[in-house]
Design a protein around this motif. Structure first.
Motif, PDB file in Angstrom:
ATOM      1  N   GLY A 129      32.759  42.425  41.197  1.00 24.28           N
ATOM      2  CA  GLY A 129      33.112  41.734  39.958  1.00 24.28           C
ATOM      3  C   GLY A 129      34.592  41.873  39.687  1.00 24.28           C
ATOM      4  O   GLY A 129      35.125  42.985  39.716  1.00 24.28           O
ATOM      5  N   GLU A 131      37.598  40.376  36.954  1.00 26.51           N
ATOM      6  CA  GLU A 131      37.818  39.596  35.743  1.00 26.51           C
ATOM      7  C   GLU A 131      38.453  38.244  36.082  1.00 26.51           C
ATOM      8  O   GLU A 131      39.418  38.164  36.834  1.00 26.51           O
ATOM      9  CB  GLU A 131      38.729  40.356  34.775  1.00 26.51           C
ATOM     10  CG  GLU A 131      38.902  39.648  33.443  1.00 26.51           C
ATOM     11  CD  GLU A 131      39.667  40.500  32.452  1.00 26.51           C
ATOM     12  OE1 GLU A 131      40.815  40.142  32.139  1.00 26.51           O
ATOM     13  OE2 GLU A 131      39.105  41.521  32.000  1.00 26.51           O
ATOM     14  N   ARG A 133      36.926  35.839  37.727  1.00 26.20           N
ATOM     15  CA  ARG A 133      36.310  35.248  38.906  1.00 26.20           C
ATOM     16  C   ARG A 133      34.786  35.417  38.842  1.00 26.20           C
ATOM     17  O   ARG A 133      34.286  36.343  38.202  1.00 26.20           O
ATOM     18  CB  ARG A 133      36.800  35.927  40.189  1.00 26.20           C
ATOM     19  CG  ARG A 133      38.303  35.963  40.380  1.00 26.20           C
ATOM     20  CD  ARG A 133      38.605  36.546  41.754  1.00 26.20           C
ATOM     21  NE  ARG A 133      39.968  37.048  41.853  1.00 26.20           N
ATOM     22  CZ  ARG A 133      40.446  37.681  42.918  1.00 26.20           C
ATOM     23  NH1 ARG A 133      39.667  37.882  43.956  1.00 26.20           N
ATOM     24  NH2 ARG A 133      41.701  38.114  42.938  1.00 26.20           N
ATOM     25  N   PRO A 134      34.035  34.571  39.536  1.00 24.96           N
ATOM     26  CA  PRO A 134      32.583  34.762  39.595  1.00 24.96           C
ATOM     27  C   PRO A 134      32.234  36.018  40.397  1.00 24.96           C
ATOM     28  O   PRO A 134      32.870  36.316  41.416  1.00 24.96           O
ATOM     29  CB  PRO A 134      32.081  33.507  40.327  1.00 24.96           C
ATOM     30  CG  PRO A 134      33.202  32.526  40.276  1.00 24.96           C
ATOM     31  CD  PRO A 134      34.454  33.334  40.231  1.00 24.96           C
ATOM     32  N   THR A 135      31.240  36.720  39.956  1.00 20.41           N
ATOM     33  CA  THR A 135      30.729  37.868  40.707  1.00 20.41           C
ATOM     34  C   THR A 135      30.109  37.388  42.015  1.00 20.41           C
ATOM     35  O   THR A 135      29.457  36.343  42.063  1.00 20.41           O
ATOM     36  CB  THR A 135      29.680  38.616  39.875  1.00 20.41           C
ATOM     37  OG1 THR A 135      30.337  39.238  38.766  1.00 20.41           O
ATOM     38  CG2 THR A 135      28.944  39.676  40.685  1.00 20.41           C
ATOM     39  N   PRO A 217      32.548  44.414  35.004  1.00 20.36           N
ATOM     40  CA  PRO A 217      32.995  43.163  35.629  1.00 20.36           C
ATOM     41  C   PRO A 217      31.907  42.482  36.461  1.00 20.36           C
ATOM     42  O   PRO A 217      31.894  41.255  36.571  1.00 20.36           O
ATOM     43  CB  PRO A 217      34.168  43.610  36.516  1.00 20.36           C
ATOM     44  CG  PRO A 217      34.619  44.919  35.953  1.00 20.36           C
ATOM     45  CD  PRO A 217      33.370  45.562  35.451  1.00 20.36           C
ATOM     46  N   THR A 220      29.460  40.775  33.716  1.00 27.28           N
ATOM     47  CA  THR A 220      30.099  39.681  32.973  1.00 27.28           C
ATOM     48  C   THR A 220      30.533  38.549  33.898  1.00 27.28           C
ATOM     49  O   THR A 220      30.471  37.369  33.519  1.00 27.28           O
ATOM     50  CB  THR A 220      31.289  40.192  32.153  1.00 27.28           C
ATOM     51  OG1 THR A 220      32.243  40.831  33.027  1.00 27.28           O
ATOM     52  CG2 THR A 220      30.832  41.212  31.113  1.00 27.28           C
ATOM     53  N   GLY A 221      30.956  38.888  35.116  1.00 29.54           N
ATOM     54  CA  GLY A 221      31.354  37.845  36.055  1.00 29.54           C
ATOM     55  C   GLY A 221      30.204  36.996  36.545  1.00 29.54           C
ATOM     56  O   GLY A 221      30.408  35.912  37.105  1.00 29.54           O
TER      57      GLY A 221
END
Length: 260
Positions: A129, A131, A133-135, A217, A220-221
């Protein structure tokens, strides 16, 4: 605009995970000595050696950065960038031969998690993850799943009911009574599975910074939410009571149940 987490930092974090994974695989399902720490939690040579490898690389490549490790202490915590390390999150699973533990590597920027890796070196699962960017899971983007019914349709996870102290246990029970299904164990691994759309909610209490920093991250990602029990963002000063949810409704209903 400056990247929240520059690409070289992400590459370094993956190198750290590769190096620690080599250590963990060498000791998994071998007769290692198990010691008890001051809080009675178990620790092995695998925990200590994996963190040592990670710290050695950081100190070589980023000597001015801070380090917050579970096994070998802290240094330079007022630095702009601080690495947070849990070499084996889920040592009880590790020592009982269950591959549902993970190595956690996080990077804080001014105290806020901007990068997190959950690495399961036995199964070969790695969530990253970052911040903004997509996980990803093993290089492929992942996303939390819909849970339109809130708690009543949620798959809920937590490591163990025994880890909720005092009145926090009653709060946990209020949540568990409302969910559709609950599954236990997994430590950090459960948060990776939430990011990949297999769980809808995780609630825990008593976590340390090295237990949760890398998870933020990742969750949320993938489109999820991860806060403390009051809905505040998690950072270096957070209390260790956490909620991770795939959808806002599930998160809101969990906070309400926790508050009683």
């Amino acid at each position: 605009m400056t990247e929240p987490c520059p690409a070289p930092m992400v590459a370094l974090a993956q190198r750290l995970a590769d190096s620690s994974g080599s250590v963990v695989r060498r000791y998994f399902r071998t007769p290692v000595t198990i010691d008890d720490k001051a809080d009675a939690s178990p620790v092995t040579i695998a925990d200590r050696e994996a963190e040592h490898v990670i710290r050695t690389i950081i100190e070589s490549q980023r000597p001015d950065d801070g380090i917050y490790g579970e096994e070998h202490g802290t240094k330079n915590l007022d630095a702009e960038w601080v690495w947070v390390i849990d070499p084996i999150d889920g040592t009880k699973s590790f020592i009982t031969g269950r591959p549902i533990f993970g190595t956690l590597i996080a990077l804080l920027h001014h105290g806020r998690p901007v990068l997190g890796i959950i690495d399961q070196p036995i199964v070969g699962d790695r969530w990253i993850g970052v911040e903004g960017r997509p996980t990803t899971h093993n290089g492929q983007p992942v996303r939390v799943r819909p849970c339109p019914g809130g708690l009543g349709t949620a798959m809920f996870g937590t490591t163990s009911p025994d880890l909720f102290p005092g009145s926090d246990y009653d709060a946990y029970r209020r949540v568990a009574a409302k969910v559709k299904t609950a599954a236990y164990g997994g430590d950090c691994y459960t948060y990776g599975l939430l990011a990949s759309g297999y769980y809808d909610l995780v609630v825990e209490s008593g976590l340390k910074l090295y237990d949760f920093a890398a998870l933020v991250p990742v969750v949320t990602g993938a489109g999820g939410l991860m806060t403390d029990w009051e809905g505040k963002p998690l950072d270096a000063k957070s209390s260790g009571r956490v909620i991770a949810a795939g959808e806002p409704l599930t998160h809101q209903e969990a906070m309400k149940a926790l508050a009683g």
